[in-house]
Design a protein around this motif. Structure first.
Motif, PDB file in Angstrom:
ATOM      1  N   TYR A  84     109.694  24.802  10.566  1.00 21.34           N
ATOM      2  CA  TYR A  84     111.118  24.678  10.240  1.00 21.34           C
ATOM      3  C   TYR A  84     111.447  25.506   8.998  1.00 21.34           C
ATOM      4  N   PRO A  85     112.465  26.350   9.057  1.00 22.78           N
ATOM      5  CA  PRO A  85     112.807  27.186   7.900  1.00 22.78           C
ATOM      6  C   PRO A  85     113.211  26.341   6.693  1.00 22.78           C
ATOM      7  N   VAL A  86     112.617  26.620   5.562  1.00 25.33           N
ATOM      8  CA  VAL A  86     112.888  25.829   4.360  1.00 25.33           C
ATOM      9  C   VAL A  86     114.361  25.893   3.979  1.00 25.33           C
ATOM     10  N   GLU A  87     114.957  27.071   4.100  1.00 24.25           N
ATOM     11  CA  GLU A  87     116.365  27.199   3.714  1.00 24.25           C
ATOM     12  C   GLU A  87     117.266  26.348   4.613  1.00 24.25           C
ATOM     13  N   ASP A  88     116.902  26.207   5.897  1.00 24.95           N
ATOM     14  CA  ASP A  88     117.697  25.374   6.794  1.00 24.95           C
ATOM     15  C   ASP A  88     117.485  23.893   6.492  1.00 24.95           C
ATOM     16  N   TRP A  89     116.254  23.516   6.145  1.00 25.58           N
ATOM     17  CA  TRP A  89     116.009  22.143   5.716  1.00 25.58           C
ATOM     18  C   TRP A  89     116.918  21.787   4.537  1.00 25.58           C
TER      19      TRP A  89
ATOM     20  N   GLY B 160     129.184  16.971   8.461  1.00 32.51           N
ATOM     21  CA  GLY B 160     127.769  17.180   8.764  1.00 32.51           C
ATOM     22  C   GLY B 160     127.561  18.434   9.592  1.00 32.51           C
ATOM     23  N   ILE B 161     126.316  18.886   9.623  1.00 33.42           N
ATOM     24  CA  ILE B 161     125.931  20.053  10.420  1.00 33.42           C
ATOM     25  C   ILE B 161     124.658  19.725  11.184  1.00 33.42           C
ATOM     26  N   ALA B 162     124.383  20.496  12.241  1.00 34.18           N
ATOM     27  CA  ALA B 162     123.223  20.216  13.094  1.00 34.18           C
ATOM     28  C   ALA B 162     121.952  20.912  12.612  1.00 34.18           C
ATOM     29  N   GLY B 163     122.035  22.180  12.280  1.00 40.05           N
ATOM     30  CA  GLY B 163     120.834  22.938  11.927  1.00 40.05           C
ATOM     31  C   GLY B 163     120.123  23.466  13.161  1.00 40.05           C
ATOM     32  N   PRO B 164     119.140  24.344  12.975  1.00 39.23           N
ATOM     33  CA  PRO B 164     118.424  24.937  14.097  1.00 39.23           C
ATOM     34  C   PRO B 164     117.426  23.962  14.706  1.00 39.23           C
ATOM     35  N   SER B 165     116.909  24.325  15.871  1.00 39.00           N
ATOM     36  CA  SER B 165     115.864  23.543  16.523  1.00 39.00           C
ATOM     37  C   SER B 165     114.522  24.233  16.318  1.00 39.00           C
ATOM     38  N   SER B 166     113.588  23.502  15.679  1.00 38.46           N
ATOM     39  CA  SER B 166     112.280  24.084  15.389  1.00 38.46           C
ATOM     40  C   SER B 166     111.309  22.972  15.022  1.00 38.46           C
ATOM     41  N   PRO B 167     110.035  23.091  15.386  1.00 40.78           N
ATOM     42  CA  PRO B 167     109.064  22.072  14.989  1.00 40.78           C
ATOM     43  C   PRO B 167     108.945  21.981  13.476  1.00 40.78           C
ATOM     44  N   THR B 168     108.549  20.823  12.997  1.00 39.14           N
ATOM     45  CA  THR B 168     108.484  20.583  11.560  1.00 39.14           C
ATOM     46  C   THR B 168     107.624  21.621  10.843  1.00 39.14           C
ATOM     47  N   GLY B 169     106.478  21.977  11.428  1.00 36.22           N
ATOM     48  CA  GLY B 169     105.575  22.925  10.787  1.00 36.22           C
ATOM     49  C   GLY B 169     106.072  24.346  10.765  1.00 36.22           C
TER      50      GLY B 169
ATOM     51  N   PRO C  16     113.807  17.987  12.561  1.00 35.84           N
ATOM     52  CA  PRO C  16     113.275  17.175  11.455  1.00 35.84           C
ATOM     53  C   PRO C  16     114.269  16.984  10.316  1.00 35.84           C
ATOM     54  N   ALA C  17     115.017  18.009   9.958  1.00 38.08           N
ATOM     55  CA  ALA C  17     115.952  17.887   8.839  1.00 38.08           C
ATOM     56  C   ALA C  17     117.100  16.958   9.186  1.00 38.08           C
ATOM     57  N   TYR C  18     117.659  17.127  10.365  1.00 41.16           N
ATOM     58  CA  TYR C  18     118.785  16.298  10.788  1.00 41.16           C
ATOM     59  C   TYR C  18     118.357  14.838  10.897  1.00 41.16           C
ATOM     60  N   VAL C  19     117.214  14.593  11.520  1.00 42.00           N
ATOM     61  CA  VAL C  19     116.735  13.217  11.691  1.00 42.00           C
ATOM     62  C   VAL C  19     116.445  12.577  10.337  1.00 42.00           C
ATOM     63  N   ALA C  20     115.778  13.297   9.456  1.00 34.81           N
ATOM     64  CA  ALA C  20     115.463  12.758   8.137  1.00 34.81           C
ATOM     65  C   ALA C  20     116.738  12.442   7.360  1.00 34.81           C
ATOM     66  N   ALA C  21     117.713  13.343   7.422  1.00 36.54           N
ATOM     67  CA  ALA C  21     118.959  13.127   6.693  1.00 36.54           C
ATOM     68  C   ALA C  21     119.712  11.922   7.239  1.00 36.54           C
ATOM     69  N   LYS C  22     119.777  11.799   8.569  1.00 36.80           N
ATOM     70  CA  LYS C  22     120.532  10.695   9.152  1.00 36.80           C
ATOM     71  C   LYS C  22     119.838   9.350   8.932  1.00 36.80           C
ATOM     72  N   HIS C  23     118.501   9.331   8.916  1.00 32.33           N
ATOM     73  CA  HIS C  23     117.795   8.116   8.498  1.00 32.33           C
ATOM     74  C   HIS C  23     118.150   7.786   7.047  1.00 32.33           C
ATOM     75  N   GLY C  24     118.203   8.820   6.214  1.00 34.04           N
ATOM     76  CA  GLY C  24     118.536   8.618   4.815  1.00 34.04           C
ATOM     77  C   GLY C  24     119.930   8.043   4.619  1.00 34.04           C
TER      78      GLY C  24
END
Length: 267
Positions: free
Chosen positions: A121-126, A110-119, A172-180
């Motif tokens: 958040y870079p699409v490529e990082d998502w 797994g990876i962490a990704g950057p920290s940024s608000p959902t609105g 947002p990406a990390y949280v969504a993925a880990k919920h998934g």
């Protein structure tokens, strides 16, 4: 309790592993070359398993496997990119070809990704975070499950996070993925319980890694303060929980999500 008091809590030493617990079984650990993955590889090897260390970083995977072999364990390394189904399929085939079967798997890459608000958040990082942390677990199980069924059964642990049940601003990406990962685990567990395959998920809290040890002292103390236990967790503590879930001691545990978070999720 002050942050200073938090940071003085002691970490217990895990009991020695039963060296026959996983004897005769082959385990595959993704992201096994460092951190929690390496602790998992060490713990499974200490329990008698033949361990395949799978990692994007092939050089460090080979170093990890060599370390395990020096302890007397059977081990091998394979390069694996969990975002690439063909790479995962080849890695699972390598495990079966090398040791004769696959019985156990820990999907930890797994990876962490950057920290940024959902609105913002870079699409490529998502896409990158979800591809690694969620699709990577799917790809892994997609090829591990047929192999484990063919071996007569076994167990899988998927590495989620405390953020598989909690939100965390800026991730947002990390949280969504880990919920998934939790939902995927439950679904696969329902599908494969009758085929003698147990599938569960583990949710670590913040773990004491070199990255956090070198973090800004105030930021580190803040993270410690979020854990009622008064300290960060260790990779070895996560490995102990995963090892239990992979063992016959957990024979009636299917589709569960187990936190190892020092009380982070309790409030």
């Amino acid at each position: 309790m002050s942050s200073t008091e938090h940071s003085t809590s002691t970490t217990p030493t895990p009991a020695p592993a039963d060296r026959t617990e996983f004897a005769g079984r082959t385990a595959l650990v993704t992201g096994g070359a460092s951190g929690i993955g390496l602790a998992l590889a060490r713990r499974l090897a200490a329990g008698g398993a033949a361990v395949v260390v799978a990692d994007y970083d092939e050089e460090n995977a080979r170093k990890a496997a060599a370390e395990l072999e020096r302890t007397g364990a059977r081990a091998a390394a394979v390069a694996m990119d969990v975002t690439d189904p063909a790479s995962v399929e080849a890695g699972v085939r390598f495990a079966v070809d090398t040791f004769g079967a696959l019985h156990l798997a820990v999907n930890n890459a797994g990876i962490a990704g950057p920290s940024s608000p959902t609105g913002e958040y870079p699409v490529e990082d998502w896409n990158r975070v979800v591809a690694t942390n969620l699709s990577g677990v799917f790809h892994s199980m997609r090829y591990e499950l047929p192999a484990i069924v063919a071996a007569g059964g076994g167990a899988i642990v998927n590495m989620s996070s405390i953020l598989g049940t909690n939100g965390f601003a800026g991730s947002p990406a990390y949280v969504a993925a880990k919920h998934g990962v939790v939902g995927l685990t439950k679904t696969a567990a329902l599908e494969y319980a009758a085929q003698n395959v147990r599938i569960n998920a583990v949710g670590p809290g913040f773990i004491d890694t070199p990255l956090l040890r070198n973090a800004d002292p105030q930021a580190r103390e803040h993270l410690i303060s979020l854990h009622p236990a008064g300290r960060l967790g260790t990779a070895e503590e996560v490995a102990e929980l995963a090892a239990f879930l992979l063992s016959d001691r957990a024979s009636f545990i299917h589709g569960s999500y187990h936190l190892v978070d020092g009380g982070y999720s309790a409030p």
